[in-house]
Design a protein around this motif. Structure first.
Motif, short mmCIF file in Angstrom:
data_model
loop_
_atom_site.label_atom_id
_atom_site.label_comp_id
_atom_site.label_asym_id
_atom_site.label_seq_id
_atom_site.Cartn_x
_atom_site.Cartn_y
_atom_site.Cartn_z
N LEU A 231 0.84 -1.20 0.00
CA LEU A 231 0.00 0.00 0.00
C LEU A 231 0.88 1.26 0.00
CD1 LEU A 231 -2.77 -0.96 2.57
CD2 LEU A 231 -2.83 -1.18 0.08
N VAL A 232 0.47 2.20 -0.84
CA VAL A 232 1.14 3.51 -0.92
C VAL A 232 0.05 4.58 -0.96
CG1 VAL A 232 3.20 2.62 -2.06
CG2 VAL A 232 1.25 3.33 -3.45
N GLN A 233 0.45 5.83 -1.20
CA GLN A 233 -0.52 6.94 -1.30
C GLN A 233 -1.43 6.96 -0.07
OE1 GLN A 233 -2.63 6.78 -5.01
NE2 GLN A 233 -0.79 6.90 -6.26
N ASN A 234 -0.82 7.24 1.04
CA ASN A 234 -1.55 7.34 2.30
C ASN A 234 -2.18 6.00 2.68
OD1 ASN A 234 -2.33 8.68 4.60
ND2 ASN A 234 -4.26 9.42 3.71
N LYS A 235 -1.54 4.91 2.22
CA LYS A 235 -1.95 3.54 2.57
C LYS A 235 -3.37 3.21 2.14
CE LYS A 235 1.13 3.53 6.58
NZ LYS A 235 1.23 3.33 8.04
N SER A 236 -3.81 3.73 1.01
CA SER A 236 -5.16 3.43 0.52
C SER A 236 -5.15 2.72 -0.82
CB SER A 236 -5.97 4.73 0.38
OG SER A 236 -5.39 5.59 -0.59
N SER A 237 -4.00 2.56 -1.46
CA SER A 237 -3.92 1.85 -2.75
C SER A 237 -2.54 1.21 -2.86
CB SER A 237 -4.17 2.81 -3.92
OG SER A 237 -3.17 3.82 -3.97
N GLY A 238 -2.46 0.22 -3.75
CA GLY A 238 -1.19 -0.46 -3.93
C GLY A 238 -1.29 -1.54 -4.98
N ASN A 239 -0.14 -2.18 -5.28
CA ASN A 239 -0.06 -3.19 -6.32
C ASN A 239 0.65 -4.44 -5.79
OD1 ASN A 239 -1.17 -1.63 -8.66
ND2 ASN A 239 0.59 -0.31 -8.21
N LEU A 240 0.54 -5.50 -6.58
CA LEU A 240 1.14 -6.78 -6.22
C LEU A 240 2.65 -6.65 -6.11
CD1 LEU A 240 0.63 -9.86 -5.81
CD2 LEU A 240 1.02 -10.12 -8.28
N VAL A 241 3.18 -7.22 -5.05
CA VAL A 241 4.63 -7.20 -4.82
C VAL A 241 5.20 -8.55 -5.23
CG1 VAL A 241 6.44 -6.99 -3.06
CG2 VAL A 241 4.38 -5.57 -2.92
N GLY A 242 6.28 -8.52 -5.99
CA GLY A 242 6.95 -9.76 -6.37
C GLY A 242 6.63 -10.28 -7.74
N GLY A 243 5.73 -9.64 -8.48
CA GLY A 243 5.46 -10.04 -9.85
C GLY A 243 4.54 -11.24 -9.97
N PRO A 244 4.30 -11.73 -11.20
CA PRO A 244 3.38 -12.85 -11.45
C PRO A 244 3.81 -14.12 -10.73
CG PRO A 244 3.92 -11.71 -13.49
CD PRO A 244 4.88 -11.19 -12.47
N ARG A 245 2.83 -14.97 -10.45
CA ARG A 245 3.09 -16.25 -9.80
C ARG A 245 2.00 -17.25 -10.15
NH1 ARG A 245 3.16 -14.03 -3.88
NH2 ARG A 245 4.18 -12.39 -5.08
N GLN A 246 2.31 -18.53 -10.00
CA GLN A 246 1.38 -19.60 -10.36
C GLN A 246 0.39 -19.88 -9.23
OE1 GLN A 246 2.29 -19.66 -13.94
NE2 GLN A 246 1.20 -21.55 -13.42
N CYS A 247 -0.79 -20.31 -9.62
CA CYS A 247 -1.83 -20.70 -8.66
C CYS A 247 -1.91 -22.23 -8.60
CB CYS A 247 -3.18 -20.12 -9.06
SG CYS A 247 -3.24 -18.31 -9.15
N VAL A 248 -2.56 -22.70 -7.56
CA VAL A 248 -2.78 -24.15 -7.40
C VAL A 248 -4.12 -24.50 -8.03
CG1 VAL A 248 -3.05 -26.03 -5.76
CG2 VAL A 248 -1.42 -24.18 -5.28
N VAL A 249 -4.12 -25.47 -8.94
CA VAL A 249 -5.33 -25.85 -9.68
C VAL A 249 -5.65 -27.31 -9.36
CG1 VAL A 249 -6.41 -26.06 -11.94
CG2 VAL A 249 -4.75 -24.21 -11.50
#
Length: 251
Positions: A231-249
């Motif tokens: 979270l940035v911008q006064n802790k109200s928005s943000g993006n994924l940290v660490g880039g893409p990753r695989q999910c469990v299917v």
């Protein structure tokens, strides 16, 4: 005066009357070379076996047992045939589960006031069909976002079709408006800020196809866990940290 030329029978009983040839009839023992047959009542009891400790077989029970054996044999035969067919189809098609990758997760308007949480999440992912001979239909896709096993919001994802060896990008948008959370969640979010971990769970009805052959619909479960958002911008928005990753299917 007795005839001295005729032989006299040697027996303690008087001889019976002579037959037409002048000889006495054979004794009664010669008609039965073995011992005399048992009485009729004994014969009946012997051959019908009226022993009180012996139970005669029930004809209905025998028929029922025969029927059950035949049904069991038919069931086993059908099971073996179905298993053989499925195994042959699997050898030919070699089906594989789709692969899902998280591309991004962004949060906006995130706010935690007392025990009420609000926020918007934009979740983007890519599904890949690794099969060479099968296509996949995705239908009735439901997605939910969690924090520490607490569901924050849920939404529906548009259905889509995947050809063989293809990738499809899609997204899910979540919105929570003053969702109540307990003290455990409040303390956890405060402790993790500014990097908060969310989990995304998707449940989809899928069907595999190979030419004219169609498999029955199955439920596909996709779990994308430990998605850390900074979270940035006064802790109200943000993006994924660490880039893409695989999910469990899983099915």
């Amino acid at each position: 005066m007795a005839d001295q030329t005729r032989p006299q029978p040697v027996t303690s009983y008087p001889a019976g009357p002579a037959n037409q040839n002048g000889y006495p009839p054979p004794s009664s023992g010669t008609a039965y070379p073995y011992a005399a047959p048992p009485p009729a009542a004994y014969n009946y009891n012997y051959y019908n076996n009226n022993n009180p400790y012996y139970q005669q077989p029930d004809a209905y029970a025998v028929q029922r047992a025969t029927f059950l054996r035949r049904v069991l044999a038919i069931f086993i035969a059908c099971f073996v045939i179905a298993g053989t067919v499925i195994f042959i189809v699997w050898l030919i098609l070699r089906p594989r589960l789709p692969e899902v990758r998280v591309d991004s997760l962004s949060v906006s308007s995130f706010n935690l006031s007392d025990n009420f949480l609000s926020g918007n999440w934009d979740f983007q992912f890519t599904a890949r069909n690794p099969n060479k001979k099968m296509t996949i239909d995705y239908d009735d896709i439901q997605a939910s976002i969690y924090y520490d096993s607490k569901q924050l919001a849920e939404t529906s994802v548009a259905p889509f079709f995947q050809d063989k060896r293809s990738e499809t990008a899609s997204k899910a948008t979540f919105a929570a408006t003053r969702t109540f959370v307990d003290n455990r969640v409040v303390e956890g979010i405060k402790k993790e800020t500014p990097n908060i971990e969310f989990d995304v769970l998707m449940l989809a009805r899928v069907r595999f196809k190979a030419g004219s052959w169609k498999a029955r619909s199955r439920f596909l479960r996709v779990y994308c866990g430990e998605l850390k958002v900074g979270l940035v911008q006064n802790k109200s928005s943000g993006n994924l940290v660490g880039g893409p990753r695989q999910c469990v299917v899983r099915l």
